[in-house]
Scaffold this motif. Sequence first.
Motif, PDB file in Angstrom:
ATOM      1  N   TYR A 125     -35.891 -21.262  16.207  1.00  0.00           N
ATOM      2  CA  TYR A 125     -37.026 -21.377  17.121  1.00  0.00           C
ATOM      3  C   TYR A 125     -38.174 -22.142  16.463  1.00  0.00           C
ATOM      4  O   TYR A 125     -38.760 -23.045  17.068  1.00  0.00           O
ATOM      5  CB  TYR A 125     -37.502 -19.983  17.558  1.00  0.00           C
ATOM      6  N   ILE A 126     -38.485 -21.803  15.212  1.00  0.00           N
ATOM      7  CA  ILE A 126     -39.594 -22.463  14.517  1.00  0.00           C
ATOM      8  C   ILE A 126     -39.293 -23.939  14.305  1.00  0.00           C
ATOM      9  O   ILE A 126     -40.152 -24.798  14.530  1.00  0.00           O
ATOM     10  CB  ILE A 126     -39.892 -21.735  13.190  1.00  0.00           C
ATOM     11  N   LYS A 127     -38.063 -24.269  13.904  1.00  0.00           N
ATOM     12  CA  LYS A 127     -37.691 -25.674  13.737  1.00  0.00           C
ATOM     13  C   LYS A 127     -37.791 -26.433  15.056  1.00  0.00           C
ATOM     14  O   LYS A 127     -38.263 -27.571  15.097  1.00  0.00           O
ATOM     15  CB  LYS A 127     -36.265 -25.787  13.195  1.00  0.00           C
ATOM     16  N   ARG A 128     -37.346 -25.822  16.143  1.00  0.00           N
ATOM     17  CA  ARG A 128     -37.396 -26.461  17.458  1.00  0.00           C
ATOM     18  C   ARG A 128     -38.841 -26.717  17.875  1.00  0.00           C
ATOM     19  O   ARG A 128     -39.177 -27.778  18.392  1.00  0.00           O
ATOM     20  CB  ARG A 128     -36.682 -25.569  18.480  1.00  0.00           C
ATOM     21  N   GLU A 129     -39.731 -25.766  17.636  1.00  0.00           N
ATOM     22  CA  GLU A 129     -41.134 -25.935  17.997  1.00  0.00           C
ATOM     23  C   GLU A 129     -41.808 -27.003  17.147  1.00  0.00           C
ATOM     24  O   GLU A 129     -42.650 -27.753  17.638  1.00  0.00           O
ATOM     25  CB  GLU A 129     -41.890 -24.606  17.860  1.00  0.00           C
ATOM     26  N   ARG A 130     -41.451 -27.108  15.883  1.00  0.00           N
ATOM     27  CA  ARG A 130     -42.057 -28.109  15.002  1.00  0.00           C
ATOM     28  C   ARG A 130     -41.630 -29.528  15.356  1.00  0.00           C
ATOM     29  O   ARG A 130     -42.312 -30.486  15.007  1.00  0.00           O
ATOM     30  CB  ARG A 130     -41.702 -27.820  13.547  1.00  0.00           C
ATOM     31  N   ARG A 131     -40.479 -29.679  16.017  1.00  0.00           N
ATOM     32  CA  ARG A 131     -40.008 -31.013  16.408  1.00  0.00           C
ATOM     33  C   ARG A 131     -40.741 -31.566  17.627  1.00  0.00           C
ATOM     34  O   ARG A 131     -40.654 -32.760  17.906  1.00  0.00           O
ATOM     35  CB  ARG A 131     -38.517 -30.965  16.729  1.00  0.00           C
ATOM     36  N   LYS A 132     -41.465 -30.743  18.359  1.00  0.00           N
ATOM     37  CA  LYS A 132     -42.151 -31.209  19.565  1.00  0.00           C
ATOM     38  C   LYS A 132     -43.257 -32.191  19.204  1.00  0.00           C
ATOM     39  O   LYS A 132     -43.853 -32.127  18.123  1.00  0.00           O
ATOM     40  CB  LYS A 132     -42.693 -30.020  20.345  1.00  0.00           C
ATOM     41  N   ALA A 133     -43.539 -33.097  20.127  1.00  0.00           N
ATOM     42  CA  ALA A 133     -44.538 -34.147  19.894  1.00  0.00           C
ATOM     43  C   ALA A 133     -45.927 -33.537  19.714  1.00  0.00           C
ATOM     44  O   ALA A 133     -46.306 -32.606  20.421  1.00  0.00           O
ATOM     45  CB  ALA A 133     -44.543 -35.124  21.058  1.00  0.00           C
ATOM     46  N   LEU A 134     -46.667 -34.103  18.758  1.00  0.00           N
ATOM     47  CA  LEU A 134     -48.019 -33.630  18.484  1.00  0.00           C
ATOM     48  C   LEU A 134     -49.022 -34.310  19.410  1.00  0.00           C
ATOM     49  O   LEU A 134     -48.937 -35.516  19.644  1.00  0.00           O
ATOM     50  CB  LEU A 134     -48.408 -33.938  17.041  1.00  0.00           C
ATOM     51  N   PRO A 135     -49.988 -33.571  19.950  1.00  0.00           N
ATOM     52  CA  PRO A 135     -51.048 -34.206  20.740  1.00  0.00           C
ATOM     53  C   PRO A 135     -51.952 -35.061  19.845  1.00  0.00           C
ATOM     54  O   PRO A 135     -51.921 -34.941  18.620  1.00  0.00           O
ATOM     55  CB  PRO A 135     -51.839 -33.024  21.303  1.00  0.00           C
ATOM     56  N   GLU A 136     -52.746 -35.895  20.449  1.00  0.00           N
ATOM     57  CA  GLU A 136     -53.677 -36.768  19.729  1.00  0.00           C
ATOM     58  C   GLU A 136     -54.674 -35.918  18.936  1.00  0.00           C
ATOM     59  O   GLU A 136     -55.234 -34.960  19.447  1.00  0.00           O
ATOM     60  CB  GLU A 136     -54.432 -37.651  20.723  1.00  0.00           C
ATOM     61  N   GLY A 137     -54.859 -36.253  17.667  1.00  0.00           N
ATOM     62  CA  GLY A 137     -55.838 -35.567  16.831  1.00  0.00           C
ATOM     63  C   GLY A 137     -55.321 -34.301  16.161  1.00  0.00           C
ATOM     64  O   GLY A 137     -56.070 -33.604  15.495  1.00  0.00           O
ATOM     65  N   VAL A 138     -54.044 -33.996  16.326  1.00  0.00           N
ATOM     66  CA  VAL A 138     -53.461 -32.796  15.719  1.00  0.00           C
ATOM     67  C   VAL A 138     -52.565 -33.237  14.562  1.00  0.00           C
ATOM     68  O   VAL A 138     -51.799 -34.176  14.688  1.00  0.00           O
ATOM     69  CB  VAL A 138     -52.647 -31.992  16.770  1.00  0.00           C
ATOM     70  N   ASP A 139     -52.673 -32.543  13.421  1.00  0.00           N
ATOM     71  CA  ASP A 139     -51.917 -32.922  12.233  1.00  0.00           C
ATOM     72  C   ASP A 139     -50.549 -32.246  12.137  1.00  0.00           C
ATOM     73  O   ASP A 139     -49.605 -32.816  11.612  1.00  0.00           O
ATOM     74  CB  ASP A 139     -52.714 -32.591  10.972  1.00  0.00           C
ATOM     75  N   PHE A 140     -50.447 -31.001  12.606  1.00  0.00           N
ATOM     76  CA  PHE A 140     -49.191 -30.264  12.484  1.00  0.00           C
ATOM     77  C   PHE A 140     -49.195 -29.092  13.459  1.00  0.00           C
ATOM     78  O   PHE A 140     -50.217 -28.755  14.045  1.00  0.00           O
ATOM     79  CB  PHE A 140     -48.996 -29.755  11.047  1.00  0.00           C
ATOM     80  N   TRP A 141     -48.035 -28.474  13.638  1.00  0.00           N
ATOM     81  CA  TRP A 141     -47.930 -27.271  14.453  1.00  0.00           C
ATOM     82  C   TRP A 141     -48.087 -26.062  13.531  1.00  0.00           C
ATOM     83  O   TRP A 141     -47.396 -25.926  12.534  1.00  0.00           O
ATOM     84  CB  TRP A 141     -46.595 -27.191  15.174  1.00  0.00           C
ATOM     85  N   ASP A 142     -49.002 -25.190  13.868  1.00  0.00           N
ATOM     86  CA  ASP A 142     -49.210 -23.945  13.148  1.00  0.00           C
ATOM     87  C   ASP A 142     -48.699 -22.808  14.035  1.00  0.00           C
ATOM     88  O   ASP A 142     -48.400 -23.026  15.208  1.00  0.00           O
ATOM     89  CB  ASP A 142     -50.699 -23.765  12.841  1.00  0.00           C
ATOM     90  N   PHE A 143     -48.594 -21.603  13.510  1.00  0.00           N
ATOM     91  CA  PHE A 143     -48.054 -20.494  14.284  1.00  0.00           C
ATOM     92  C   PHE A 143     -48.895 -19.243  14.091  1.00  0.00           C
ATOM     93  O   PHE A 143     -49.309 -18.917  12.982  1.00  0.00           O
ATOM     94  CB  PHE A 143     -46.607 -20.190  13.859  1.00  0.00           C
TER      95      PHE A 143
END
Length: 114
Positions: free
Chosen positions: A28-46
């Motif tokens: 689940y975490i790997k799948r969520e991290r693969r999603k496209a980042l919005p403008e101005g966001v550096d990474f996905w946090d949880f």
Amino acid sequence: MKKTFNLTHPKIKYPRMVEATKSELRRYIKRERRKALPEGVDFWDFDCKFGDTEATAEAIHLSEIDGRINDAEQRGLTAFYIEVLRKEGIRAKPEKENPVAKIELPKLKKFGEE
């Protein structure tokens, strides 16, 4: 993901159920991290919560999940609640160097020089 994992099954042994829950969370975490980042966001946090039940769940860091699951296994729990929600993360920019704070080292002499 907000889910109560049941660790009992008539055909699957307890240690395999524990490993299956860890595997599902990692996927689940790997799948969520693969999603496209919005403008101005550096990474996905949880944002994560863990507890024996939903009512007793407390906030934890993502890196603590495996340890908490291992603890639940040691206590012999038949179920536990986990919540892992994706949020936008922005890295803190390092401060600029202060030129006054630089330390100057003395110059070394070459062999034979005085």
